[in-house]
Design an enzyme around this catalytic site. Structure first.
Site, PDB file in Angstrom:
ATOM      1  N   TYR A  51       0.827  -1.211   0.000  1.00 35.87           N
ATOM      2  CA  TYR A  51       0.000   0.000   0.000  1.00 35.87           C
ATOM      3  C   TYR A  51       0.859   1.257   0.000  1.00 35.87           C
ATOM      4  O   TYR A  51       1.798   1.409   0.787  1.00 35.87           O
ATOM      5  CB  TYR A  51      -0.919   0.017   1.226  1.00 35.87           C
ATOM      6  CG  TYR A  51      -1.646   1.333   1.401  1.00 35.87           C
ATOM      7  CD1 TYR A  51      -2.721   1.659   0.586  1.00 35.87           C
ATOM      8  CD2 TYR A  51      -1.238   2.258   2.359  1.00 35.87           C
ATOM      9  CE1 TYR A  51      -3.376   2.866   0.725  1.00 35.87           C
ATOM     10  CE2 TYR A  51      -1.879   3.467   2.514  1.00 35.87           C
ATOM     11  CZ  TYR A  51      -2.952   3.771   1.684  1.00 35.87           C
ATOM     12  OH  TYR A  51      -3.593   4.978   1.814  1.00 35.87           O
ATOM     13  N   GLY A  58      -5.876   5.367   0.079  1.00 35.29           N
ATOM     14  CA  GLY A  58      -7.226   5.336   0.606  1.00 35.29           C
ATOM     15  C   GLY A  58      -8.091   4.371  -0.190  1.00 35.29           C
ATOM     16  O   GLY A  58      -7.682   3.240  -0.488  1.00 35.29           O
ATOM     17  N   HIS A  81      -3.157  16.975  -1.925  1.00 37.66           N
ATOM     18  CA  HIS A  81      -3.690  17.133  -0.569  1.00 37.66           C
ATOM     19  C   HIS A  81      -3.261  18.442   0.095  1.00 37.66           C
ATOM     20  O   HIS A  81      -3.635  18.690   1.249  1.00 37.66           O
ATOM     21  CB  HIS A  81      -3.279  15.936   0.298  1.00 37.66           C
ATOM     22  CG  HIS A  81      -4.075  14.694   0.004  1.00 37.66           C
ATOM     23  ND1 HIS A  81      -4.054  14.062  -1.226  1.00 37.66           N
ATOM     24  CD2 HIS A  81      -4.945  13.979   0.767  1.00 37.66           C
ATOM     25  CE1 HIS A  81      -4.856  13.013  -1.201  1.00 37.66           C
ATOM     26  NE2 HIS A  81      -5.410  12.934  -0.006  1.00 37.66           N
ATOM     27  N   ASN A 193       0.936  10.680   6.359  1.00 38.12           N
ATOM     28  CA  ASN A 193       0.273   9.719   7.240  1.00 38.12           C
ATOM     29  C   ASN A 193       0.820   9.822   8.652  1.00 38.12           C
ATOM     30  O   ASN A 193       1.821   9.193   8.981  1.00 38.12           O
ATOM     31  CB  ASN A 193       0.505   8.292   6.718  1.00 38.12           C
ATOM     32  CG  ASN A 193      -0.715   7.683   6.069  1.00 38.12           C
ATOM     33  OD1 ASN A 193      -0.681   6.547   5.663  1.00 38.12           O
ATOM     34  ND2 ASN A 193      -1.797   8.415   5.961  1.00 38.12           N
ATOM     35  N   ARG A 293     -13.376  29.157  48.590  1.00 35.81           N
ATOM     36  CA  ARG A 293     -13.223  28.044  49.524  1.00 35.81           C
ATOM     37  C   ARG A 293     -12.927  26.715  48.828  1.00 35.81           C
ATOM     38  O   ARG A 293     -12.307  25.823  49.417  1.00 35.81           O
ATOM     39  CB  ARG A 293     -14.507  27.919  50.357  1.00 35.81           C
ATOM     40  CG  ARG A 293     -14.535  26.744  51.292  1.00 35.81           C
ATOM     41  CD  ARG A 293     -15.595  26.826  52.382  1.00 35.81           C
ATOM     42  NE  ARG A 293     -16.870  27.352  51.981  1.00 35.81           N
ATOM     43  CZ  ARG A 293     -18.008  26.651  51.935  1.00 35.81           C
ATOM     44  NH1 ARG A 293     -17.997  25.379  52.252  1.00 35.81           N
ATOM     45  NH2 ARG A 293     -19.141  27.221  51.607  1.00 35.81           N
TER      46      ARG A 293
END
Length: 516
Positions: A51, A58, A81, A193, A293
């Protein structure tokens, strides 16, 4: 000098790299592992279907890419991208992202050529940061869009921050004698990635959140001091029966701050005296309002949340968050989802909720000081002028209230706001970079709120003329802050004071509540 690859980077290492702009060097043994990892991938990937090397990306991974187009495939990924929009993130965060990506590569599981390591080192040391946009990443295949803009600069394209200006990457590289990256196998996918955008921003958020917590403890202690609160609510004896690290650490820090105070009261001396019982209605409040407090109970969880966020984000910083994982020691490649950002996303959501609560505490303490009917010690709006004619801190309260309200709205979690995309390949996503950026906004807002809180505390101290009765820690900080923000009586625009004090708080520390 900080060596990258020579063990895990710590929060302090990262802080020094970002805020002190320390230089980096690359550990030689770690670089040898990166080289071995690259050589293994080069050999192993021959005649195999892997891959992102000879496939599309994708949902397009079903398509094989020809041998002639393998290197161009990586360039196509980077360029396609680089599609961010919105505002550019500040150069400081861009530098953080770059350091985070380098450290991930130094884990030697990404199959990148050592040339990438040297290029990132040069960019960091010469303070060249990629121009990254806020909008784009969904934090599941990593911060794809944000990291694509990093990749774009690595190949000598796009724009970078250099010497506080946005300039052409090609021009800056030429000026600085830097050679752009040449793709060797998978440097495009390896750059995109990963979780380095959300991680880099998240690291800065944790560092700044620690500063906010430290200031909040100091200001809470000073408010208690100014109004003459009792000492038992931050006592060891009261807090130790609650078994939470944060609560007890906050209480201990308050005791350290208030040591030697001439204003904090001991309950035994004032309320346990039989002479004080012979009245029907006590003039003194027997117990303070919760914002005074319950400081240890409110800021304790904030402390614990910051510690947890720091641990998780530092773990992510020192992880390989790529896909696939190139394992040269076991001679295999493993496909999965280490780029998924849920760890960082969840911690950023928890962190921004905690910091929002911190800002809410500051706003309530501020309101207590400004409301004369509540504190019964100070004029309305801590006004040192003529009531009705002058306005004191009235105007700036609106800003604090408005900003806290924005924090409350921003606190809706991103972690559970997944929208499937990428042809439903990314069917559950983290929105981690969005979460980190929204947390940054909450943190920035909170520095503004605390700046207004500080202005009010300083004015109250002068009104009560109690400088000489303050604890030494409080007095030292009072003197430091008054040098930046002098006492005022007449009305003047205060927006520059808010900005100046906010910047001071964001860039310095006076105490450290975090036990190491």
């Amino acid at each position: 000098m900080i060596f990258v690859g020579q063990g895990a980077l710590s929060l302090q290492d990262f802080s020094d790299l970002i805020f002190k702009q320390k230089q980096i060097d690359i550990d030689a043994a770690a670089l040898q592992k990166v080289t071995a990892n690259y050589e293994f991938l080069k050999q192993f990937s021959s005649n195999k279907l892997i891959y992102g090397i000879n496939t599309g990306f994708g949902p397009m991974a079903q398509y094989k890419v020809s041998e002639d187009n393998l290197l161009q495939l990586q360039y196509n990924l980077i360029r396609s991208h680089s599609s961010g929009s919105g505002k550019m993130i500040p150069s400081q965060l861009s530098r953080a992202l770059t350091i985070a990506r380098l450290n991930s590569f130094m884990q030697a599981h990404s199959g990148v050529h050592p040339e990438v390591i040297e290029l990132l080192k040069q960019m960091i040391n010469q303070n060249i940061s990629p121009c990254i946009y806020e909008h784009g990443g969904v934090g599941a295949s990593g911060d794809l869009v944000q990291l694509a803009h990093l990749g774009l600069t690595l190949i000598g394209e796009g724009e970078v921050w250099f010497e506080d200006q946005v300039r052409s990457t090609a021009e800056v590289f030429e000026q600085c004698g830097i050679k752009p990256l040449t793709i060797h196998i998978r440097e495009g996918l390896a750059t995109l990635n990963g979780t380095s955008a959300m991680t880099g921003i998240g690291m800065v958020n944790v560092i700044q959140a620690r500063k906010l917590l430290n200031w909040s403890v100091l200001f809470s202690a000073m408010v208690n001091e100014v109004v003459g609160a009792f000492d038992d609510h931050f006592s060891k004896e009261l807090n130790i029966v609650k078994h939470h690290k944060g609560q007890n650490q906050i209480a201990a820090t308050m005791r350290d701050i208030l040591k030697g105070s001439g204003m904090i009261r001991n309950r035994s001396e004032h309320l346990y005296n039989p002479e004080n019982l012979d009245v029907e209605v006590f003039e003194d409040k027997v117990q303070e309002y919760y914002s005074l407090r319950c400081v240890t109970q409110v800021l304790g969880p904030v402390y614990d949340t910051i510690l947890q966020a720091g641990e998780v984000v530092v773990n992510e910083l020192n992880s390989a968050n790529d896909n696939p994982v190139i394992d040269h020691e076991n001679h295999n490649i493993f496909h999965g989802g280490n780029f998924h950002g849920d760890y960082v996303s969840l911690e950023m959501d928890k962190l921004k909720i905690a910091i929002t609560k911190l800002s809410m505490l500051a706003e309530r303490q501020l309101n207590y000081l400004l409301n004369s009917r509540l504190n019964q010690k100070l004029p309305p709006f801590v006004n040192m002028g003529i009531l009705g004619f002058n306005f004191g801190m009235q105007g700036v309260q609106f800003t604090a209230t408005s900003t806290v309200a924005e924090n409350q709205t921003l606190s809706f979690p991103m972690y559970v706001h997944s929208i499937p995309n990428n042809n439903d390949n990314q069917d559950i996503v983290s929105m981690g970079c969005n979460a980190a950026l929204m947390t940054k906004k909450v943190i920035d807002n909170s520095f503004e709120v605390l700046a207004i809180h500080l202005m009010t505390i300083l004015q109250a101290i002068d009104l009560l003329e109690c400088q000489d009765r303050l604890a030494p820690v409080s007095k030292a900080f009072y003197d430091q802050a008054r040098a930046i923000f002098p006492k005022f009586v007449e009305d003047e625009p205060r927006y520059k004071d808010i900005a100046r004090l906010s910047q001071m708080l964001a860039s310095t520390e006076h105490i450290n509540a975090f036990a190491e």
